[in-house]
Scaffold this motif. Structure first.
Motif, PDB file in Angstrom:
ATOM      1  N   UNK A 157       3.918   0.819  18.961  1.00 26.58           N
ATOM      2  CA  UNK A 157       4.347   0.559  17.579  1.00 26.58           C
ATOM      3  C   UNK A 157       3.274   0.960  16.560  1.00 26.58           C
ATOM      4  N   UNK A 158       2.012   0.916  16.966  1.00 29.22           N
ATOM      5  CA  UNK A 158       0.939   1.384  16.080  1.00 29.22           C
ATOM      6  C   UNK A 158       1.055   2.887  15.842  1.00 29.22           C
ATOM      7  N   UNK A 159       1.367   3.620  16.913  1.00 27.95           N
ATOM      8  CA  UNK A 159       1.530   5.072  16.817  1.00 27.95           C
ATOM      9  C   UNK A 159       2.761   5.418  15.969  1.00 27.95           C
ATOM     10  N   UNK A 160       3.877   4.738  16.231  1.00 32.86           N
ATOM     11  CA  UNK A 160       5.104   5.030  15.472  1.00 32.86           C
ATOM     12  C   UNK A 160       4.881   4.791  13.977  1.00 32.86           C
ATOM     13  N   UNK A 161       4.207   3.673  13.665  1.00 36.56           N
ATOM     14  CA  UNK A 161       3.937   3.337  12.256  1.00 36.56           C
ATOM     15  C   UNK A 161       3.074   4.418  11.605  1.00 36.56           C
ATOM     16  N   UNK A 162       2.036   4.886  12.297  1.00 40.57           N
ATOM     17  CA  UNK A 162       1.156   5.911  11.716  1.00 40.57           C
ATOM     18  C   UNK A 162       1.888   7.241  11.561  1.00 40.57           C
ATOM     19  N   UNK A 163       2.718   7.580  12.573  1.00 39.05           N
ATOM     20  CA  UNK A 163       3.492   8.827  12.462  1.00 39.05           C
ATOM     21  C   UNK A 163       4.420   8.777  11.246  1.00 39.05           C
ATOM     22  N   UNK A 164       4.961   7.593  10.984  1.00 34.99           N
ATOM     23  CA  UNK A 164       5.947   7.436   9.910  1.00 34.99           C
ATOM     24  C   UNK A 164       5.279   7.395   8.538  1.00 34.99           C
ATOM     25  N   UNK A 165       4.183   6.632   8.440  1.00 33.20           N
ATOM     26  CA  UNK A 165       3.592   6.338   7.120  1.00 33.20           C
ATOM     27  C   UNK A 165       2.226   6.985   6.906  1.00 33.20           C
ATOM     28  N   UNK A 166       1.568   7.408   7.968  1.00 33.16           N
ATOM     29  CA  UNK A 166       0.204   7.929   7.842  1.00 33.16           C
ATOM     30  C   UNK A 166      -0.839   6.828   7.685  1.00 33.16           C
ATOM     31  N   UNK A 167      -0.427   5.570   7.836  1.00 34.18           N
ATOM     32  CA  UNK A 167      -1.328   4.443   7.549  1.00 34.18           C
ATOM     33  C   UNK A 167      -1.651   3.627   8.796  1.00 34.18           C
ATOM     34  N   UNK A 168      -2.782   2.899   8.771  1.00 31.46           N
ATOM     35  CA  UNK A 168      -3.057   1.958   9.859  1.00 31.46           C
ATOM     36  C   UNK A 168      -2.083   0.779   9.779  1.00 31.46           C
ATOM     37  N   UNK A 169      -1.892   0.096  10.891  1.00 37.06           N
ATOM     38  CA  UNK A 169      -1.044  -1.106  10.914  1.00 37.06           C
ATOM     39  C   UNK A 169      -1.942  -2.319  11.130  1.00 37.06           C
ATOM     40  N   UNK A 170      -1.767  -3.324  10.295  1.00 36.49           N
ATOM     41  CA  UNK A 170      -2.474  -4.596  10.479  1.00 36.49           C
ATOM     42  C   UNK A 170      -1.468  -5.588  11.056  1.00 36.49           C
ATOM     43  N   UNK A 171      -1.734  -6.071  12.262  1.00 36.26           N
ATOM     44  CA  UNK A 171      -0.805  -6.993  12.911  1.00 36.26           C
ATOM     45  C   UNK A 171      -1.138  -8.449  12.588  1.00 36.26           C
ATOM     46  N   UNK A 172      -2.403  -8.736  12.379  1.00 30.45           N
ATOM     47  CA  UNK A 172      -2.805 -10.110  12.043  1.00 30.45           C
ATOM     48  C   UNK A 172      -4.029 -10.084  11.139  1.00 30.45           C
ATOM     49  N   UNK A 173      -4.119 -11.074  10.257  1.00 33.00           N
ATOM     50  CA  UNK A 173      -5.305 -11.232   9.404  1.00 33.00           C
ATOM     51  C   UNK A 173      -5.934 -12.585   9.724  1.00 33.00           C
ATOM     52  N   UNK A 174      -7.148 -12.799   9.250  1.00 33.00           N
ATOM     53  CA  UNK A 174      -7.797 -14.111   9.403  1.00 33.00           C
ATOM     54  C   UNK A 174      -7.614 -14.843   8.088  1.00 33.00           C
ATOM     55  N   UNK A 175      -7.255 -16.116   8.162  1.00 29.61           N
ATOM     56  CA  UNK A 175      -6.904 -16.825   6.928  1.00 29.61           C
ATOM     57  C   UNK A 175      -7.425 -18.259   6.927  1.00 29.61           C
ATOM     58  N   UNK A 176      -7.428 -18.822   5.715  1.00 30.50           N
ATOM     59  CA  UNK A 176      -7.822 -20.219   5.490  1.00 30.50           C
ATOM     60  C   UNK A 176      -6.791 -20.806   4.529  1.00 30.50           C
ATOM     61  N   UNK A 177      -6.516 -22.089   4.629  1.00 34.82           N
ATOM     62  CA  UNK A 177      -5.613 -22.713   3.655  1.00 34.82           C
ATOM     63  C   UNK A 177      -6.286 -22.716   2.267  1.00 34.82           C
ATOM     64  N   UNK A 178      -5.502 -22.478   1.224  1.00 35.60           N
ATOM     65  CA  UNK A 178      -6.063 -22.490  -0.136  1.00 35.60           C
ATOM     66  C   UNK A 178      -6.696 -23.832  -0.444  1.00 35.60           C
ATOM     67  N   UNK A 179      -6.086 -24.919   0.046  1.00 34.40           N
ATOM     68  CA  UNK A 179      -6.614 -26.263  -0.238  1.00 34.40           C
ATOM     69  C   UNK A 179      -8.005 -26.438   0.371  1.00 34.40           C
TER      70      UNK A 179
END
Ligand code: ISJ
Length: 269
Positions: A157-179
């Motif tokens: 799916x990373x390859x298909x996404x790049x072929x389609x859009x030319x962009x990297x795919x981010x599957x997950x980010x690191x996050x914190x609750x705003x509170x």
């Protein structure tokens, strides 16, 4: 700060770099629930879950789980060409939100396929019993990709996404609750710095990380080295462009709120 990570090898470099520091681990579903419920403070979260809960979360800069092309662990398995899925059934592994949605979007908008989608436990043989294709992520997908079953086609799916859009795919980010970020900015800053350094160290010592992950018996050290070198831990301008493009498509599919975007934790200033 209570840190979280996925049990998958995709967090192997960061976990290696964290050394003895305690980390709560779980599947992406479990981690998203734990982060939103306040059971962990800083953790990776599937991009789709972040976008759905963007008003409660902040993303940590410069760190992500993605790929610029091939990813090896977010895969669509089919018996034939993608076009043959028109009118067919696709099983979506229950651990995935982002890869599952990405596959749906790619099939609909890129391959022009209309299919029926069903969420199922992430076991490929069972999924393919009642479906024509299956989406799987994490170590289970990696095993099935490195040792493909006869008769199955593996679409990265990373390859298909790049072929389609030319962009990297981010599957997950690191996050914190705003509170939490509002109450304890200095602690969040320190945790962020720790995670960035852990990722850097893990990437620098890729062979040692691969060796330790291969100890589980699922993969050889060479397979793990290849996988870890394929993953992209960074979050730069092209990744952000990929996220924004994906968020627009996801909103069009009604899967995330219109206008959902990444907001970054700004530090302890
Ligand atoms: C690269 C991966 O990224 C992941 C994909 C996810 C998803 O599809 O929702 C969630 C978390 C990450 O583990 C992987 O699972 O292999």
């Amino acid at each position: 700060m209570r840190l979280g990570a996925f049990t998958f090898a995709n967090c192997g470099a960061v976990r290696w770099g964290l050394g003895e520091r305690p980390v709560e681990t779980g599947s992406p579903e479990a981690m998203a629930a734990a982060l939103l419920a306040g059971e962990v403070d800083v953790a990776p979260i599937s991009l789709v879950e972040y976008l759905r809960n963007h008003d409660r979360l902040l993303a940590l800069p410069d760190l992500a789980i993605g790929s610029d092309g091939e990813v090896l662990s977010c895969q669509l398995f089919t018996r034939g060409p993608l076009e043959d899925l028109d009118g067919g059934r696709v099983a979506l592994g229950s651990t995935s939100r982002t890869a599952a949605l990405l596959a749906t979007i790619l099939l609909t908008e890129w391959a022009g396929v209309t299919a029926e989608y069903r969420v199922e436990p992430p076991v490929l043989a069972d999924m393919l019993r009642g479906a024509d294709a299956a989406v799987l992520i994490g170590d289970a997908a990696l095993v099935e990709t490195l040792h493909p079953r006869p008769g199955l086609r593996v679409h990265d799916l990373g390859t298909l996404w790049r072929d389609w859009t030319g962009l990297p795919m981010v599957f997950a980010v690191w996050a914190v609750r705003r509170s939490t970020a509002a109450r304890r900015p200095a602690d969040v800053s320190a945790a962020h710095a720790t995670l960035l350094e852990a990722a850097r160290q893990g990437v620098r010592q890729l062979d040692e990380v691969a060796e330790s992950l291969a100890g589980s018996g699922l993969f050889t050290r060479e397979e793990m080295s290849r996988y870890l070198a394929t993953l992209d831990h960074t979050l730069g301008e092209r990744h952000l462009a990929g996220i924004r493009h994906f968020a627009k498509l996801a909103a069009r599919h009604g899967a995330v709120p219109e206008g959902a975007d990444l907001t970054f934790f700004g530090g302890a200033a």
